[in-house]
Motif scaffolding. Structure first.
Motif, PDB file in Angstrom:
ATOM      1  N   CYS A   1       1.235  -6.744  -6.517  1.00  0.00           N
ATOM      2  CA  CYS A   1       0.832  -6.161  -5.244  1.00  0.00           C
ATOM      3  C   CYS A   1       2.047  -5.559  -4.542  1.00  0.00           C
ATOM      4  O   CYS A   1       3.139  -6.134  -4.607  1.00  0.00           O
ATOM      5  CB  CYS A   1       0.270  -7.302  -4.401  1.00  0.00           C
ATOM      6  SG  CYS A   1      -0.980  -6.777  -3.288  1.00  0.00           S
ATOM      7  N   GLU A   2       1.870  -4.421  -3.872  1.00  0.00           N
ATOM      8  CA  GLU A   2       3.013  -3.855  -3.148  1.00  0.00           C
ATOM      9  C   GLU A   2       2.545  -3.017  -1.962  1.00  0.00           C
ATOM     10  O   GLU A   2       1.409  -2.552  -1.917  1.00  0.00           O
ATOM     11  CB  GLU A   2       3.863  -2.988  -4.081  1.00  0.00           C
ATOM     12  CG  GLU A   2       3.125  -1.752  -4.585  1.00  0.00           C
ATOM     13  CD  GLU A   2       3.985  -0.870  -5.481  1.00  0.00           C
ATOM     14  OE1 GLU A   2       4.948  -1.404  -6.061  1.00  0.00           O
ATOM     15  OE2 GLU A   2       3.686   0.325  -5.587  1.00  0.00           O
ATOM     16  N   PHE A   3       3.453  -2.884  -0.973  1.00  0.00           N
ATOM     17  CA  PHE A   3       3.219  -1.981   0.162  1.00  0.00           C
ATOM     18  C   PHE A   3       4.067  -0.730  -0.058  1.00  0.00           C
ATOM     19  O   PHE A   3       5.229  -0.837  -0.436  1.00  0.00           O
ATOM     20  CB  PHE A   3       3.656  -2.631   1.471  1.00  0.00           C
ATOM     21  CG  PHE A   3       2.735  -3.721   1.961  1.00  0.00           C
ATOM     22  CD1 PHE A   3       1.436  -3.413   2.367  1.00  0.00           C
ATOM     23  CD2 PHE A   3       3.165  -5.038   2.036  1.00  0.00           C
ATOM     24  CE1 PHE A   3       0.584  -4.410   2.825  1.00  0.00           C
ATOM     25  CE2 PHE A   3       2.321  -6.024   2.494  1.00  0.00           C
ATOM     26  CZ  PHE A   3       1.024  -5.721   2.889  1.00  0.00           C
ATOM     27  N   THR A   4       3.496   0.438   0.208  1.00  0.00           N
ATOM     28  CA  THR A   4       4.306   1.656   0.128  1.00  0.00           C
ATOM     29  C   THR A   4       4.019   2.556   1.321  1.00  0.00           C
ATOM     30  O   THR A   4       2.991   2.396   1.991  1.00  0.00           O
ATOM     31  CB  THR A   4       3.983   2.486  -1.132  1.00  0.00           C
ATOM     32  OG1 THR A   4       2.596   2.812  -1.098  1.00  0.00           O
ATOM     33  CG2 THR A   4       4.323   1.748  -2.408  1.00  0.00           C
ATOM     34  N   GLY A   5       4.921   3.460   1.549  1.00  0.00           N
ATOM     35  CA  GLY A   5       4.685   4.553   2.502  1.00  0.00           C
ATOM     36  C   GLY A   5       4.844   4.199   3.955  1.00  0.00           C
ATOM     37  O   GLY A   5       4.564   5.033   4.818  1.00  0.00           O
ATOM     38  N   SER A   6       5.303   2.978   4.257  1.00  0.00           N
ATOM     39  CA  SER A   6       5.438   2.638   5.680  1.00  0.00           C
ATOM     40  C   SER A   6       6.694   3.298   6.236  1.00  0.00           C
ATOM     41  O   SER A   6       7.724   3.379   5.554  1.00  0.00           O
ATOM     42  CB  SER A   6       5.512   1.129   5.848  1.00  0.00           C
ATOM     43  OG  SER A   6       6.623   0.619   5.158  1.00  0.00           O
ATOM     44  N   THR A   7       6.585   3.779   7.452  1.00  0.00           N
ATOM     45  CA  THR A   7       7.750   4.405   8.096  1.00  0.00           C
ATOM     46  C   THR A   7       7.854   3.935   9.536  1.00  0.00           C
ATOM     47  O   THR A   7       6.893   3.393  10.091  1.00  0.00           O
ATOM     48  CB  THR A   7       7.608   5.937   8.124  1.00  0.00           C
ATOM     49  OG1 THR A   7       6.330   6.235   8.689  1.00  0.00           O
ATOM     50  CG2 THR A   7       7.716   6.555   6.741  1.00  0.00           C
ATOM     51  N   GLY A   8       8.996   4.145  10.123  1.00  0.00           N
ATOM     52  CA  GLY A   8       9.208   3.914  11.556  1.00  0.00           C
ATOM     53  C   GLY A   8       8.841   2.503  11.975  1.00  0.00           C
ATOM     54  O   GLY A   8       9.232   1.512  11.341  1.00  0.00           O
ATOM     55  N   ALA A   9       8.034   2.427  13.064  1.00  0.00           N
ATOM     56  CA  ALA A   9       7.698   1.133  13.653  1.00  0.00           C
ATOM     57  C   ALA A   9       6.891   0.278  12.681  1.00  0.00           C
ATOM     58  O   ALA A   9       7.040  -0.955  12.647  1.00  0.00           O
ATOM     59  CB  ALA A   9       6.904   1.347  14.938  1.00  0.00           C
ATOM     60  N   VAL A  10       6.045   0.938  11.870  1.00  0.00           N
ATOM     61  CA  VAL A  10       5.230   0.188  10.908  1.00  0.00           C
ATOM     62  C   VAL A  10       6.140  -0.503   9.889  1.00  0.00           C
ATOM     63  O   VAL A  10       5.947  -1.679   9.565  1.00  0.00           O
ATOM     64  CB  VAL A  10       4.222   1.130  10.203  1.00  0.00           C
ATOM     65  CG1 VAL A  10       3.453   0.376   9.128  1.00  0.00           C
ATOM     66  CG2 VAL A  10       3.262   1.731  11.216  1.00  0.00           C
ATOM     67  N   ALA A  11       7.165   0.215   9.417  1.00  0.00           N
ATOM     68  CA  ALA A  11       8.096  -0.357   8.441  1.00  0.00           C
ATOM     69  C   ALA A  11       8.859  -1.545   9.049  1.00  0.00           C
ATOM     70  O   ALA A  11       9.065  -2.576   8.397  1.00  0.00           O
ATOM     71  CB  ALA A  11       9.074   0.712   7.968  1.00  0.00           C
ATOM     72  N   LYS A  12       9.249  -1.401  10.311  1.00  0.00           N
ATOM     73  CA  LYS A  12       9.987  -2.490  10.972  1.00  0.00           C
ATOM     74  C   LYS A  12       9.122  -3.741  11.065  1.00  0.00           C
ATOM     75  O   LYS A  12       9.564  -4.856  10.803  1.00  0.00           O
ATOM     76  CB  LYS A  12      10.405  -2.067  12.389  1.00  0.00           C
ATOM     77  CG  LYS A  12      11.668  -1.246  12.418  1.00  0.00           C
ATOM     78  CD  LYS A  12      12.088  -1.004  13.855  1.00  0.00           C
ATOM     79  CE  LYS A  12      13.254  -0.029  13.895  1.00  0.00           C
ATOM     80  NZ  LYS A  12      13.464   0.507  15.228  1.00  0.00           N
ATOM     81  N   LEU A  13       7.853  -3.516  11.447  1.00  0.00           N
ATOM     82  CA  LEU A  13       6.945  -4.650  11.606  1.00  0.00           C
ATOM     83  C   LEU A  13       6.658  -5.303  10.254  1.00  0.00           C
ATOM     84  O   LEU A  13       6.570  -6.525  10.145  1.00  0.00           O
ATOM     85  CB  LEU A  13       5.638  -4.167  12.247  1.00  0.00           C
ATOM     86  CG  LEU A  13       4.905  -5.190  13.106  1.00  0.00           C
ATOM     87  CD1 LEU A  13       5.771  -5.655  14.258  1.00  0.00           C
ATOM     88  CD2 LEU A  13       3.609  -4.600  13.639  1.00  0.00           C
ATOM     89  N   LEU A  14       6.561  -4.450   9.224  1.00  0.00           N
ATOM     90  CA  LEU A  14       6.306  -4.963   7.873  1.00  0.00           C
ATOM     91  C   LEU A  14       7.446  -5.889   7.437  1.00  0.00           C
ATOM     92  O   LEU A  14       7.213  -6.975   6.891  1.00  0.00           O
ATOM     93  CB  LEU A  14       6.170  -3.785   6.896  1.00  0.00           C
ATOM     94  CG  LEU A  14       5.808  -4.144   5.460  1.00  0.00           C
ATOM     95  CD1 LEU A  14       4.417  -4.739   5.383  1.00  0.00           C
ATOM     96  CD2 LEU A  14       5.897  -2.924   4.549  1.00  0.00           C
TER      97      LEU A  14
END
Lengths: 383, 256
Positions: free
Chosen positions: A89-102
């Motif tokens: 399983c993986e997360f991809t494509g997160s940027t900005g605030a979403v990436a920080k929260l991830l």
């Protein structure tokens, strides 16, 4: 005024499940995701993800405009659940605030092992409760033993007693309880008189209402009902008061000043109840008989003098004094039980509440047992 | 060097199956302001409970010069204790709180007790609060009242549990100054548990730093020297308020 929630509002996010490409199923989450949409998000992930589980899952977050912490926690948990069942399983494509929260919610970490909650079966619960009851009895007996020593110390050296604390306690437990004891015992005498009058009238024996009320009030109901009222009023108050002192370190503070809490706090409380209960019981006996008198005069057309003469004929001193003897023992029991429960409180407000409840429940149980023991004892002794 | 006032030897701390610290040994000299330090849950307050005789250690010994093992069972207490919350008795006024140990241990006429109570309250700057209930006091005032109560029996030694926690910076500084004054002017030995670094550097003459992972004392000595000269990274992190995991204001994202 409360804000009303829009009925059936459409969630501001979309979730799309795309069939496996190169072995990985894709879950595309788009729009704005908040924890308020968590129910819908969770249901859809739960219903669709297991089908994709064989292949492995890629969460594409590139279309996600915003997300809050609660919703991110759900996404991360969904990923962890899949990983635990052996699915990549993986997360991809997160940027900005979403990436920080991830990152903040450990989305890039592996599933944290959860410590399983220890399952305790029915037998286990029965065993635990039995052990707790045995331990509780041991603690109570040790408390009574220490209390006997502390009381002995005070009686040997009266100067060391907290006599100053006794007067307000007697006022609180005694004088302040007069209205409620008076009202309840009057009504009990009244109700008992009324119930018995109906039966005795049938036999033309109305005058014996006076005997019945007088004997049952002085021997049984006067002491027991007064003790139950005092248990609910003062016993609960003592347990809560000492429990609050215990959890706020006041008992420890007292000990560091070289002042024993048993001698300083418990002794005057137990003594106050020991002294006050017989007095309240005497008052209860009296107003209970007055309740019966009211029934006799109003409903049975007896004269006041006739009713009182019959009452005096029926009662002897032992009837009253055995009730008072019981009342003193009830006072000791309520005092010791409620104080021991209060001093055993731990863990803050919830602990104080639990001990207060226990103090009332255990005291009531003890009162009934003691009463039964007295009744049996007096019967066997022919008193 | 004089004989230490408090000697702690091979102490094992904990309860039930849980062992917090093992083989803890240190000494506290007369006239010191000695700080017990460590992260939350490392056993500082438990250690204080052992030192004051409120609980007994699992193993090892504590000796207080002239007293022996700390106990609360016999006679007039040899030391005063201030609890974290103040632990003033809510059913009494501040003055009555202070009078309680005096009435218990000194045969004094009421006027004399009252005079001593007022003097102690003046000492901590609470002369106007004698007739107030503890619930009417602010957090800092409660702690000062509790210090005054701990001092009513003229002890040589006083234990303070987190004296400046939860106080605004001004009240915390005032409390630190009060402790320094009591130490300097009355020769009082002060043993305190605290988290407040500014307070430690300002008032503590020596300290001991407890460590939960190793179940032992990590460092002891002058806190300023430990801050500047210790080679141990954990000691450095503690005294310089840095975290081994946090290198900046926010955590850097690890490369995937």
């Amino acid at each position: 005024m409360t804000a009303s929630r829009p009925a059936e509002a459409r969630p501001a996010f979309q979730i799309e499940f795309i069939d496996p490409v190169e072995g990985l199923a894709e879950v595309r989450v788009e729009g704005a995701l908040t924890f308020a949409d968590g129910g819908a998000l969770w249901d859809r992930l739960r219903s669709k993800l297991p089908m994709a589980a064989k292949a492995g899952v890629r969460f594409d977050l590139s279309g996600l405009e915003s997300i809050d912490g609660g919703a991110m926690a759900l996404l991360v948990q969904a990923k962890w659940d899949l990983e635990t069942s052996g699915t990549y399983c993986e997360f991809t494509g997160s940027t900005g605030a979403v990436a920080k929260l991830l990152a903040l919610y450990d989305g890039d970490a592996r599933a944290a092992p959860r410590t399983p909650r220890l399952h305790v079966g029915v037998l286990g619960h029965v065993g635990d409760s039995t052990l707790a009851a045995v331990r509780g009895t041991q603690v109570f007996l040790a408390f009574v033993g220490s209390m006997v020593l502390a009381s002995g110390g005070v009686l040997r050296r009266p100067r060391t007693g907290n006599w100053r604390g006794l007067v307000p306690l007697v006022t609180r437990t005694g004088a302040d309880a007069v209205p409620i004891v008076g009202l309840i015992l009057f009504l009990i005498g009244f109700v008992m008189g009324f119930q018995s009058a109906v039966q005795l009238k049938e036999f033309g024996a109305s005058i014996y209402v006076a005997d019945l009320v007088a004997l049952s009030m002085t021997r049984e109901l006067g002491p027991l009902m007064t003790a139950i009222i005092v248990c609910g009023r003062s016993g609960a108050a003592f347990a809560a008061e000492l429990g609050a002192m215990r959890v706020s370190e006041e008992i420890d503070a007292l000990r560091t000043m070289g002042i024993g809490p048993l001698r300083f706090l418990v002794f005057p409380r137990v003594l106050a109840l020991f002294l006050v209960l017989p007095v309240l019981t005497l008052l209860g006996d009296f107003v209970g008989i007055l309740g019966g008198l009211l029934v006799g005069v109003v409903s049975l057309q007896l004269t006041i003098t006739g009713y009182l003469n019959e009452t005096l004929r029926a009662l002897d001193l032992w009837d009253i004094s055995q009730g008072l003897l019981k009342a003193s023992v009830f006072g000791l029991a309520i005092g010791l039980i409620s104080c021991s429960q209060g001093l055993a409180a731990t863990g803050g407000a919830e602990g104080v509440g639990r001990r207060t409840t226990s103090s009332v429940v255990i005291s009531l149980f003890a009162l009934i047992v003691i009463d039964a023991a007295f009744t049996l004892g007096f019967y066997e002794l022919g008193l | 060097m004089n004989a230490p006032l408090i000697t702690v030897k091979d102490l094992t701390m904990g309860w039930g199956d849980l062992i917090l610290l093992e083989d803890v040994s240190f000494e506290i000299q007369r006239g010191e302001i000695f700080a017990i330090l460590g992260a939350s849950g490392c056993g500082k307050s438990t250690l204080l409970r052992y030192l004051t005789g409120l609980d007994e250690p699992m193993a090892g010994s504590i000796r207080i010069e002239g007293v022996g093992a700390p106990t609360l069972e016999v006679g007039r207490p040899a030391f005063g204790v201030m609890f974290q919350s103040g632990a003033l008795f809510g059913s009494m006024t501040v003055g009555e709180n202070l009078a309680l140990p005096l009435n218990e241990w000194a045969r004094l006429p009421p006027a004399a007790v009252s005079a001593i109570v007022r003097a102690k309250l003046r000492l901590v700057g609470l002369q106007d609060s004698e007739h107030q209930q503890p619930s009417e006091l602010s957090g800092g005032m409660k702690k000062r009242a509790a210090i005054a109560r701990a001092m009513t029996l003229e002890p040589d030694l006083i234990f303070l549990d987190e004296p400046s926690s939860g106080l605004d910076p001004v009240s915390a500084v005032e409390l630190d100054e009060l402790i320094l004054t009591l130490n300097a002017d009355l020769g009082l030995t002060v043993v305190l548990v605290t988290h407040e670094l500014p307070s430690i550097f300002k008032i503590a003459t020596r300290c001991v730093l407890l460590d939960r992972p190793t179940r032992s004392i990590l460092a002891w000595g002058d806190p300023r020297l430990l801050r500047d000269e210790s080679d141990l990274s954990e000691v450095h992190h503690f005294f310089n308020r840095t975290s081994p995991e946090h290198t900046g204001p926010g955590r850097e994202r690890k490369d995937v």
